[in-house]
Design an enzyme around this catalytic site. Structure first.
Site, PDB file in Angstrom:
ATOM      1  N   GLY A  16       0.787  -1.237   0.000  1.00 59.08           N
ATOM      2  CA  GLY A  16       0.000   0.000   0.000  1.00 59.08           C
ATOM      3  C   GLY A  16       0.811   1.274   0.000  1.00 59.08           C
ATOM      4  CG  ASN A  18       2.569   3.110  -5.630  1.00 59.32           C
ATOM      5  OD1 ASN A  18       3.084   4.102  -6.127  1.00 59.32           O
ATOM      6  ND2 ASN A  18       3.174   1.933  -5.580  1.00 59.32           N
ATOM      7  NE  ARG A  71      -8.262 -15.375 -12.642  1.00 55.74           N
ATOM      8  CZ  ARG A  71      -7.395 -14.861 -11.772  1.00 55.74           C
ATOM      9  NH1 ARG A  71      -7.592 -13.691 -11.246  1.00 55.74           N
ATOM     10  NH2 ARG A  71      -6.306 -15.518 -11.441  1.00 55.74           N
ATOM     11  CG  MET A  96      -0.385  -7.850  -6.658  1.00 59.79           C
ATOM     12  SD  MET A  96       0.373  -6.895  -7.982  1.00 59.79           S
ATOM     13  CE  MET A  96       1.775  -7.911  -8.333  1.00 59.79           C
ATOM     14  NE  ARG A  97      -8.665 -11.231  -8.031  1.00 53.18           N
ATOM     15  CZ  ARG A  97      -8.985 -12.526  -7.950  1.00 53.18           C
ATOM     16  NH1 ARG A  97      -8.228 -13.360  -7.281  1.00 53.18           N
ATOM     17  NH2 ARG A  97     -10.075 -12.985  -8.547  1.00 53.18           N
ATOM     18  CG  ASN A 111      -2.211  -1.828 -13.456  1.00 51.89           C
ATOM     19  OD1 ASN A 111      -2.280  -1.897 -12.225  1.00 51.89           O
ATOM     20  ND2 ASN A 111      -1.385  -2.592 -14.156  1.00 51.89           N
ATOM     21  CG  HIS A 113       3.447  -3.167 -15.060  1.00 48.28           C
ATOM     22  ND1 HIS A 113       2.988  -4.324 -14.444  1.00 48.28           N
ATOM     23  CD2 HIS A 113       4.546  -3.525 -15.757  1.00 48.28           C
ATOM     24  CE1 HIS A 113       3.775  -5.329 -14.775  1.00 48.28           C
ATOM     25  NE2 HIS A 113       4.736  -4.875 -15.565  1.00 48.28           N
ATOM     26  CG  ASP A 149       0.467  -5.865 -16.697  1.00 51.41           C
ATOM     27  OD1 ASP A 149      -0.360  -5.281 -15.984  1.00 51.41           O
ATOM     28  OD2 ASP A 149       1.227  -6.748 -16.279  1.00 51.41           O
ATOM     29  CD  GLU A 178       5.752   1.431  -8.729  1.00 59.62           C
ATOM     30  OE1 GLU A 178       5.445   0.573  -9.556  1.00 59.62           O
ATOM     31  OE2 GLU A 178       5.728   1.222  -7.494  1.00 59.62           O
TER      32      GLU A 178
HETATM   33  C1  GAR Z   1       4.035  -1.551  -7.230  1.00 60.46           C
HETATM   34  O1  GAR Z   1       5.419  -1.623  -7.542  1.00 60.46           O
HETATM   35  C2  GAR Z   1       3.219  -1.726  -8.483  1.00 60.46           C
HETATM   36  O2  GAR Z   1       3.793  -1.158  -9.629  1.00 60.46           O
HETATM   37  C3  GAR Z   1       3.165  -3.227  -8.586  1.00 60.46           C
HETATM   38  O3  GAR Z   1       2.961  -3.653  -7.265  1.00 60.46           O
HETATM   39  C4  GAR Z   1       3.632  -2.752  -6.384  1.00 60.46           C
HETATM   40  C5  GAR Z   1       2.691  -2.380  -5.262  1.00 60.46           C
HETATM   41  O4  GAR Z   1       3.371  -1.678  -4.271  1.00 60.46           O
HETATM   42  N1  GAR Z   1       2.138  -3.674  -9.462  1.00 60.46           N
HETATM   43  C6  GAR Z   1       2.291  -4.690 -10.310  1.00 60.46           C
HETATM   44  O5  GAR Z   1       3.303  -5.357 -10.367  1.00 60.46           O
HETATM   45  C7  GAR Z   1       1.086  -4.957 -11.193  1.00 60.46           C
HETATM   46  N2  GAR Z   1       1.398  -5.924 -12.191  1.00 60.46           N
HETATM   47  P1  GAR Z   1       2.573  -0.933  -3.122  1.00 60.46           P
HETATM   48  O6  GAR Z   1       1.571  -1.953  -2.542  1.00 60.46           O
HETATM   49  O7  GAR Z   1       3.609  -0.547  -2.117  1.00 60.46           O
HETATM   50  O8  GAR Z   1       1.871   0.247  -3.738  1.00 60.46           O
END
Ligand code: GAR
Length: 194
Positions: A16, A18, A71, A96-97, A111, A113, A149, A178
């Site tokens: 969490g 982000n 799903r 992550m779904r 999203n 990535h 993606d 990010e």
């Molecule tokens: C982030 O690095 C995001 O880009 C990635 O999960 C992480 C979540 O971090 N997402 C993916 O890989 C999607 N395919 P966070 O929970 O600290 O925000």
């Protein structure tokens, strides 16, 4: 009184960090007459992001994907919850779904990535990018469509891979990028001005 309230639903599954940046920037904030609010939603009752949101005084909505047979059933519930909130923007930040057409045909979402898409799709993007031999990795914000993606790229920035970098130091640089790029893109998409 704000002229308008803009609602941002943030979908997350884990740490969490982000989500936290989005909350700090947009929860109960005011931008030239527009107020913004964040509505966190997770598919994991144990996700650390729930604590992160709570520290900011926000309760997350939990839709435990393990309670659904398929799903599609999970996505149907998620769509129902999102339609009820009626957000101006849906942001996947570490969600992550893999979503089904039930989601993509009903909800416009973006999203985050951790790679230079279309390279390194999927769940291990940072490590695959670091080990690729490339001199740069990066971060992408894209529209969510029915492909993994694969939706239209909205924002993208590079992160250098230096000879002295380790996977850990590269991961830190990706996170920093990010934390900068996602709020900036949300600002632009919602047309918010300081
Ligand atoms: C982030 O690095 C995001 O880009 C990635 O999960 C992480 C979540 O971090 N997402 C993916 O890989 C999607 N395919 P966070 O929970 O600290 O925000």
């Amino acid at each position: 009184m704000a002229d308008k309230i803009k609602k941002i639903s943030v979908l997350f599954s884990g740490r969490g960090s982000n989500l936290e940046k989005l909350i700090e920037r947009f929860h109960e904030k005011s931008f030239a007459g527009t107020e913004t609010r964040v509505f966190p939603i997770t598919n994991r009752p144990e996700a650390n992001g729930i604590n992160v949101a709570r520290e900011h005084g926000i309760e997350s909505i939990v839709i435990d994907h393990r309670k659904f047979k398929s799903r599609e059933e999970f996505d149907r519930e998620l769509v129902k919850v999102l339609k009820n909130i009626n957000p101006d923007l849906v942001v996947m930040a570490g969600f992550m779904r893999i979503v089904t057409p039930i989601f993509t045909s009903n909800i416009d979402a973006i999203n985050l990535h951790p790679s230079l898409l279309p390279l390194f799709k999927g769940a291990n993007a940072i490590e695959e990018s670091f080990k690729s031999g490339m001199k740069v990795g990066g971060v992408t914000v894209h529209r969510v469509d029915a492909t993994l993606d694969g939706g239209k790229i909205l924002a993208q920035e590079c992160v250098k891979i230096e000879p002295c970098d380790t996977l850990e130091s590269f991961t830190r640089k990706i996170r920093e990028k990010e934390h900068y790029l996602l709020p900036k893109t949300v600002m632009e998409l919602l047309g918010l001005k300081e």
